[in-house]
Design a protein around this motif. Structure first.
Motif, PDB file in Angstrom:
ATOM      1  N   HIS A 152      -6.567   3.491   9.048  1.00  0.00           N
ATOM      2  CA  HIS A 152      -5.322   4.247   9.193  1.00  0.00           C
ATOM      3  C   HIS A 152      -4.150   3.360   9.593  1.00  0.00           C
ATOM      4  CE1 HIS A 152      -6.228   8.456   8.449  1.00  0.00           C
ATOM      5  NE2 HIS A 152      -7.411   8.271   9.004  1.00  0.00           N
ATOM      6  N   ALA A 153      -4.411   2.334  10.404  1.00  0.00           N
ATOM      7  CA  ALA A 153      -3.311   1.494  10.892  1.00  0.00           C
ATOM      8  C   ALA A 153      -3.064   0.283  10.014  1.00  0.00           C
ATOM      9  CB  ALA A 153      -3.603   1.045  12.330  1.00  0.00           C
ATOM     10  N   GLU A 154      -3.834   0.137   8.942  1.00  0.00           N
ATOM     11  CA  GLU A 154      -3.739  -1.064   8.121  1.00  0.00           C
ATOM     12  C   GLU A 154      -2.678  -0.925   7.029  1.00  0.00           C
ATOM     13  OE1 GLU A 154      -5.127  -3.965   8.418  1.00  0.00           O
ATOM     14  OE2 GLU A 154      -6.359  -3.424  10.145  1.00  0.00           O
ATOM     15  N   PRO A 155      -1.825  -1.926   6.845  1.00  0.00           N
ATOM     16  CA  PRO A 155      -0.954  -1.939   5.663  1.00  0.00           C
ATOM     17  C   PRO A 155      -1.769  -2.270   4.420  1.00  0.00           C
ATOM     18  CG  PRO A 155      -0.661  -3.946   6.925  1.00  0.00           C
ATOM     19  CD  PRO A 155      -1.592  -3.089   7.724  1.00  0.00           C
ATOM     20  N   PHE A 156      -1.413  -1.671   3.301  1.00  0.00           N
ATOM     21  CA  PHE A 156      -2.132  -1.875   2.043  1.00  0.00           C
ATOM     22  C   PHE A 156      -1.226  -2.561   1.026  1.00  0.00           C
ATOM     23  CE2 PHE A 156      -5.252   0.955   3.667  1.00  0.00           C
ATOM     24  CZ  PHE A 156      -6.391   0.836   2.875  1.00  0.00           C
ATOM     25  N   VAL A 157      -1.829  -3.419   0.210  1.00  0.00           N
ATOM     26  CA  VAL A 157      -1.205  -3.899  -1.020  1.00  0.00           C
ATOM     27  C   VAL A 157      -1.791  -3.049  -2.145  1.00  0.00           C
ATOM     28  CG1 VAL A 157      -0.827  -5.851  -2.559  1.00  0.00           C
ATOM     29  CG2 VAL A 157      -1.006  -6.236  -0.090  1.00  0.00           C
ATOM     30  N   ASP A 158      -0.949  -2.471  -2.968  1.00  0.00           N
ATOM     31  CA  ASP A 158      -1.419  -1.515  -3.963  1.00  0.00           C
ATOM     32  C   ASP A 158      -0.739  -1.783  -5.299  1.00  0.00           C
ATOM     33  OD1 ASP A 158      -2.922   0.597  -4.855  1.00  0.00           O
ATOM     34  OD2 ASP A 158      -1.571   2.148  -4.133  1.00  0.00           O
ATOM     35  N   PHE A 159      -1.345  -1.235  -6.357  1.00  0.00           N
ATOM     36  CA  PHE A 159      -0.716  -1.297  -7.667  1.00  0.00           C
ATOM     37  C   PHE A 159       0.406  -0.270  -7.773  1.00  0.00           C
ATOM     38  CE2 PHE A 159      -4.461  -3.566  -9.442  1.00  0.00           C
ATOM     39  CZ  PHE A 159      -3.760  -4.540 -10.126  1.00  0.00           C
ATOM     40  N   GLN A 160       1.274  -0.467  -8.736  1.00  0.00           N
ATOM     41  CA  GLN A 160       2.347   0.490  -8.983  1.00  0.00           C
ATOM     42  C   GLN A 160       1.747   1.834  -9.382  1.00  0.00           C
ATOM     43  OE1 GLN A 160       4.855  -1.339 -11.914  1.00  0.00           O
ATOM     44  NE2 GLN A 160       5.727  -2.810 -10.488  1.00  0.00           N
ATOM     45  N   ALA A 161       2.447   2.894  -9.030  1.00  0.00           N
ATOM     46  CA  ALA A 161       1.964   4.241  -9.303  1.00  0.00           C
ATOM     47  C   ALA A 161       1.714   4.438 -10.788  1.00  0.00           C
ATOM     48  CB  ALA A 161       2.972   5.271  -8.791  1.00  0.00           C
ATOM     49  N   GLY A 162       0.629   5.147 -11.094  1.00  0.00           N
ATOM     50  CA  GLY A 162       0.318   5.475 -12.479  1.00  0.00           C
ATOM     51  C   GLY A 162      -0.647   4.530 -13.156  1.00  0.00           C
ATOM     52  N   MET A 163      -0.915   3.373 -12.557  1.00  0.00           N
ATOM     53  CA  MET A 163      -1.887   2.455 -13.137  1.00  0.00           C
ATOM     54  C   MET A 163      -3.293   2.947 -12.800  1.00  0.00           C
ATOM     55  SD  MET A 163       0.067  -1.177 -12.537  1.00  0.00           S
ATOM     56  CE  MET A 163      -0.805  -2.036 -13.853  1.00  0.00           C
TER      57      MET A 163
END
Length: 289
Positions: A189-200
């Protein structure tokens, strides 16, 4: 109306320039303009608005565009059917894939196909799942590897095979979870995430997984390339959830996520009828299993 006129119309539509379109189809600009004017006379309306500064589709041109693409695709499929008689000495194979494909060695498969059928032109397209699906349905792609989510596939799309990949957490070296071995999503819950752009495709699967588990992620960065994601995670900008084969390739610390482990499904899809080159590719794929 002749097929070459439709192809000329699409060339101008794609480039919005008579000069560049003429170069593409191998005509002089005057000859291309004459072909378009002839098509406009036959159809009874102007297809392009022309000025000294720009070329744009008219309302009539917009109406013709989807029909024109369909006509060209149908003509291409007819040509490919004829090529099949000569045992694939020509023709075309267009394959699409999500960029995170790792459970299949697609370059090796295409290389094997090329050795067996050197006369077939191969096109490889890398794009998000939604775009690949649209291109399969339009006939622009013969086969595509998609990242499945909960959304049902359209009824005109056939699943050839599916492969299941475990999803894992990756972190930077030295991160507090780098040696955890196994974590639950509630720990993040407290972790920042690196994520793909929405819709991929992968982003959609991970978003649905976190929603089911009640995890509201904080996204520190959104990227469009897997190499970017791995690099940002490696430099400590956040953690990420990725397929295990991708994680192993990246060489970052890995933690398992729950028991049973969450997964994503990669589906190879097509739209019948399957063209001869695609059938030959599927036969090559079957031999490698």
């Amino acid at each position: 109306m002749e097929l070459r006129q439709v192809e000329h119309f699409l060339a101008v539509t794609d480039h919005l320039s008579f000069t560049r379109a003429a170069e593409t189809v191998g005509l002089s600009q005057s000859a291309l303009s004459s072909s378009i004017r002839s098509l406009e006379r036959e159809l009874g309306g102007e297809l392009f608005s022309r000025s000294t500064r720009r070329v744009a589709l008219t309302v009539a041109g917009e109406a013709l565009l989807p029909v024109a693409r369909q006509l060209v695709n149908q003509a291409r499929r007819a040509k490919e059917a004829v090529v099949a008689v000569s045992e694939l000495t020509g023709g075309r194979l267009a394959v699409g894939t999500v960029q995170t494909l790792s459970s299949v060695d697609l370059p090796a498969l295409l290389a094997g196909f090329r050795r067996a059928h050197p006369g077939v032109q191969i096109t490889l397209v890398e794009a998000p799942t939604a775009r690949l699906l649209d291109q399969v349905r339009a006939g622009d792609l013969h086969l595509a590897y998609l990242a499945r989510d909960a959304t049902p596939l359209p009824p005109d799309v056939l699943v050839v095979e599916e492969r299941v990949e475990e999803l894992v957490l990756i972190t930077a070296p030295g991160h507090r979870l780098a040696t955890a071995g196994r974590v639950v999503l509630a720990d993040l819950h407290a972790e920042p995430f690196v994520d793909f752009q929405a819709g991929m495709g992968l982003q959609t699967v991970v978003r649905e997984l976190c929603a089911r588990e009640g995890l509201a992620r904080v996204i520190s960065c959104r990227v469009s390339q897997m190499d970017q994601l791995l690099a940002l995670v490696g430099h400590g900008l956040g953690v990420a959830i990725v397929p295990e084969p991708v994680a192993l390739r990246g060489g970052l610390p890995i933690a398992r996520l729950g028991d049973p482990a969450p997964t994503r499904t990669i589906a190879l899809v097509t739209r019948p009828p399957v063209n001869p080159a695609a059938r030959a590719f599927l036969a090559e794929l079957a031999r490698t299993r």
